[in-house]
Write an enzyme that holds these catalytic residues in place. Structure first.
Site, short mmCIF file in Angstrom:
data_model
loop_
_atom_site.label_atom_id
_atom_site.label_comp_id
_atom_site.label_asym_id
_atom_site.label_seq_id
_atom_site.Cartn_x
_atom_site.Cartn_y
_atom_site.Cartn_z
N ASP A 83 -48.47 -41.83 41.22
CA ASP A 83 -49.40 -42.65 42.00
C ASP A 83 -48.65 -43.80 42.68
OD1 ASP A 83 -51.51 -44.19 43.01
OD2 ASP A 83 -52.78 -43.82 41.27
N HIS A 124 -52.50 -40.40 43.40
CA HIS A 124 -53.72 -41.23 43.41
C HIS A 124 -54.92 -40.34 43.71
CE1 HIS A 124 -55.70 -45.08 43.38
NE2 HIS A 124 -56.32 -44.79 44.50
N SER A 168 -59.66 -45.78 40.89
CA SER A 168 -59.05 -46.64 41.90
C SER A 168 -59.78 -47.99 41.93
CB SER A 168 -59.08 -45.95 43.26
OG SER A 168 -58.32 -46.66 44.20
#
Length: 361
Positions: free
Chosen positions: A290, A322, A209
């Site tokens: 995601d 995610h 991320s």
């Protein structure tokens, strides 16, 4: 617990950088001897319920019926699967940076049954946490132990902007995302190289991320690292600003700047625009579903690297969003990434169920 008393999770960087619990009474606090915890404990009658996060075993739900009572184990997250002689405990370290002391946890390679060659230093994996304004601790983490038990050192960096080291440290990332975090990850690696703990020619950086953004920004702005792994990471900040979900839609205003006024800065900080400075292989892992960092972030980067004939690997996982959740995905990512580092650094990891495929290499 009376309202005049509050139990809180505090972090004192001047000690060892880990979370402890303190009882706050009328503005004064007293540290409770219950070890490291995850977030703030919850009051239960005259006592506390909390999640213990020790450095040597998986997390566990604990209960103290009173402050003078022993802690009771309610449930452990999982059994300990490693012998204690193999567990590497994160050592809190400070290292010099452009803004003053930086903070990280150093995990030395450790395995009860194996020893590394006497004439070689171990490779290093630098971890850049997500958030990016979150924090990491030295709680037991099987993914870190995966690396250390296989002869690879790990440094988990709380770069400038991380929570837990005071307001001034937290504000270091304001308007500086992609600069301070990158510099601190590189500085942590250089510090360990200078101490003779790791091989400076075998440095890798990985992150997920926001940590994936830091990873890609480091790889496209420095030649310190020889390999990188981005897990659902950000490559194009303008794409992120237009695609991410509503809850984080204005997060970048503080980390980079408000749009459209600072649009040029978004382009300048985006790794996708600096591939001419990328000189090492990168592996990308991405969840197909995601919504926070959509697959087009990884796919744009992979396509651009492929067009330049740069070594790249890409794995897209169906049913993942995610942050990966499925056990088979987590296992596969670790095995592929280990094999990836082996290909780059010149070793062959035994016992893997799958070998990585790297284009242009």
């Amino acid at each position: 617990m009376p309202f005049s008393r509050v139990a809180a999770s505090l972090r004192r960087s001047s000690r060892d950088g880990v979370k402890r619990t303190a009882l706050i009474t009328e503005g004064a606090y007293t540290t409770l001897d219950i070890g490291q915890v995850a977030e703030s404990p919850q009051p239960v009658g005259a006592g506390l319920a909390y999640i213990a996060t020790p450095p040597t075993a998986p997390p566990a739900i604990m209960l103290k019926l009173g402050f003078d009572q022993p802690a009771l184990l309610v449930r452990a997250a999982a059994p300990s699967v490693l012998p204690s002689e193999t567990v590497s405990i994160g050592e809190a370290i400070t290292f010099p940076t452009s803004h003053g002391p930086g903070h990280a946890f150093w995990y030395a390679p450790k395995n009860r049954d194996f020893e590394g060659p006497e004439d070689a230093l171990p490779p290093l994996v630098v971890l850049s946490h997500g958030g990016p304004t979150s924090m990491t601790t030295n709680h037991f983490n099987l993914q870190i132990q995966w690396w250390t038990s296989r002869g690879i050192g790990v440094v988990d960096v709380n770069y400038g902007g991380s929570t837990g080291y005071g307001r001034a440290y937290r504000r270091l990332l304001n308007g500086q995302w992609g600069i301070v975090d990158v510099d601190d990850c590189r500085a942590a690696a250089e510090y360990l190289v200078a101490r003779g703990l790791v091989d400076g020619a075998r440095l890798a950086i990985r992150g997920g991320s926001a940590g994936g953004f830091t990873t890609l920004a480091a790889l496209t702005s420095s030649d310190a690292f020889r390999a990188g792994a981005s897990l659902y990471g950000v490559a194009d900040l303008m794409l992120l600003a237009s695609d991410t979900h509503k809850f984080e839609s204005r997060y970048l205003d503080g980390l980079i700047g408000p749009l459209p006024e600072t649009g040029a800065l978004y382009a300048e900080r985006s790794p996708i625009h600096h591939l001419d400075q990328l000189a090492c292989p990168v592996i990308f892992f991405q969840g197909e579903e995601d919504k926070t960092v959509p697959p087009n972030q990884a796919e744009t980067m992979v396509a651009a690297m492929s067009a330049r004939a740069l070594p790249v690997a890409y794995y897209l996982f169906a049913g993942e969003g995610h942050g990966f959740r499925k056990a088979e995905t987590l296992r596969r990512v670790l095995e592929l990434e280990l094999d990836f580092y082996g290909r780059v650094f010149g070793f062959s990891a035994p016992g893997l169920s799958e070998r990585v495929k790297i284009a242009n290499m």
